[in-house]
Motif scaffolding. Structure first.
Motif, mmCIF file in Angstrom:
data_model
loop_
_atom_site.group_PDB
_atom_site.id
_atom_site.type_symbol
_atom_site.label_atom_id
_atom_site.label_comp_id
_atom_site.label_asym_id
_atom_site.label_seq_id
_atom_site.Cartn_x
_atom_site.Cartn_y
_atom_site.Cartn_z
ATOM 1 N N ASP A 139 1.002 -0.952 -0.157
ATOM 2 C CA ASP A 139 -0.127 0.146 0.025
ATOM 3 C C ASP A 139 0.921 1.280 0.091
ATOM 4 O OD1 ASP A 139 -1.993 1.977 0.268
ATOM 5 O OD2 ASP A 139 -2.939 0.820 1.849
ATOM 6 N N ASP A 140 0.793 2.039 0.896
ATOM 7 C CA ASP A 140 1.775 3.208 1.007
ATOM 8 C C ASP A 140 2.917 2.856 1.816
ATOM 9 O OD1 ASP A 140 0.163 4.981 -0.075
ATOM 10 O OD2 ASP A 140 -0.844 5.713 1.466
ATOM 11 N N TYR A 162 3.560 0.305 -3.737
ATOM 12 C CA TYR A 162 2.356 0.314 -4.670
ATOM 13 C C TYR A 162 1.543 1.292 -4.824
ATOM 14 C CZ TYR A 162 -2.561 -1.388 -5.976
ATOM 15 O OH TYR A 162 -3.583 -1.481 -6.603
ATOM 16 N N ASP A 163 1.483 2.119 -3.723
ATOM 17 C CA ASP A 163 0.791 3.504 -3.991
ATOM 18 C C ASP A 163 1.774 4.714 -3.653
ATOM 19 O OD1 ASP A 163 -1.204 5.375 -4.433
ATOM 20 O OD2 ASP A 163 -2.353 4.963 -2.763
ATOM 21 N N LYS A 187 4.103 7.392 -8.186
ATOM 22 C CA LYS A 187 3.398 8.372 -7.283
ATOM 23 C C LYS A 187 4.019 8.692 -6.076
ATOM 24 C CE LYS A 187 -0.751 7.221 -9.647
ATOM 25 N NZ LYS A 187 -2.139 6.440 -9.450
#
Length: 328
Positions: A139-140, A162-163, A187
């Motif tokens: 995730d973050d 991932y994020d 990102k």
């Protein structure tokens, strides 16, 4: 010539002759950023926003726990004890580990950290995260949310998540992101998660981004909603895929004396479906880079702390020498 434009060594001499120690933070949160790389890379307390609102001291230096397993790490991070958590080795975790208030989390050596998951800071205060490797988060890598305040994220190496690598949202405030190396990712840093969250975010999300190295990353360095002012100062951007800094949803972002190299769009004022934001620039150094977009710079609020920025043409050498792990 003003002090803001003198070479780094001259600023350092001037400040030291005036009695301020290199890398020190004054009572008003003054940022002394004019030192050469060997000095500037070793602040022992945060500069910028994290020095305000009572300051960010992290966990107790006299209560120290060293962890080398996922279970021990999760227990230490969630403990109600004010403490320093030393991570020894690259620990494989799954999911997001919650971090309680009053913690200093620091890596042992240059290769310690976590892989496979990330840290979640939600509704907490007074957190320091330093000298850690973050890899392959599902995730973050670092998620700061829900009115979390006074956080210093410093000298980490983040890649291949991932994020977001460092996302800050949901009314969080008084945060400094400094001397981090971000690479092999798209990102990078989100500031404000949603166009519909004005009621929680307006008047908050105040962040200083200083001396970070964005190396071949795609976008969001940062991508900002609502916050005003956000200070993006003395960072090095190299080979950026999409854009450097983005301001949306009437945010106010001051992009000052950064070094952009091979960046087609150093700054933009709209992306996706978001309304445009306000952005002003000052003396950024550009090599093989495009034109900066600016919008309604008068609407960008004044930076509320005193500081002496580094000369723009010296930023690349300083940041590449000092950003990442193993430097503190």
């Amino acid at each position: 010539m003003s002090e803001l434009d003198v070479p780094a060594a001259a600023v350092s001499r001037r400040r030291l002759l005036g009695g301020a120690a290199a890398g020190a933070v004054g009572v008003a949160g003054a940022v002394l950023l004019g030192q050469g790389s060997a000095q500037a890379a070793f602040e022992t307390s945060p500069v910028g926003y994290a020095s305000m609102n009572g300051g960010t001291s992290g966990g107790s230096a006299s209560t120290v726990v060293t962890v080398s397993s996922a279970s021990a790490l999760q227990s230490a991070l969630s403990s109600g004890t004010s403490q320093t958590v030393r991570i020894n080795g690259l620990i494989s975790i799954s999911g997001m580990y919650n971090v309680a208030s009053n913690k200093t989390i620091i890596g042992v050596g240059s290769g310690s950290g976590i892989t496979g998951g990330g840290f979640n800071l939600s509704g907490v205060r007074n957190i320091i995260i330093r000298n850690l490797v973050f890899r392959n988060a599902n995730d973050d890598s670092i998620n700061v949310q829900t009115n979390t305040t006074n956080v210093w994220i410093d000298h980490n190496d983040l890649a291949s998540g991932y994020d977001g690598l460092i996302d800050i949202k949901r009314g969080s405030d008084f945060i400094t992101v400094s001397w981090n190396r971000l690479h092999n990712h798209d990102k990078s840093m989100l500031l404000g998660h949603d166009d519909g969250n004005a009621s929680q975010d307006l008047g908050h999300l105040r962040v200083t981004y200083v001396h970070n190295w964005f190396e071949g990353t795609g976008q969001r360095h940062p991508r900002v909603r609502f916050a005003n002012p956000v200070h993006v100062l003395n960072n090095y951007y190299s080979n950026i895929g999409s854009y450097g800094v983005c301001s949306t949803m009437n945010a106010g972002v001051f992009v000052e004396r950064n070094y952009f190299e091979n960046v087609g769009s150093p700054t933009i004022t709209q992306t996706g479906d978001s309304d445009p934001g306000n952005l002003k620039v000052l003396n950024n150094y550009k090599v093989n880079s495009g034109t900066e977009q600016v919008r309604n710079g008068a609407s960008v609020a004044a930076i509320p702390y005193s500081y002496t920025p580094q000369a723009n043409n010296t930023v690349k050498a300083t940041v590449t020498a000092g950003a990442g792990t193993g430097k503190i």
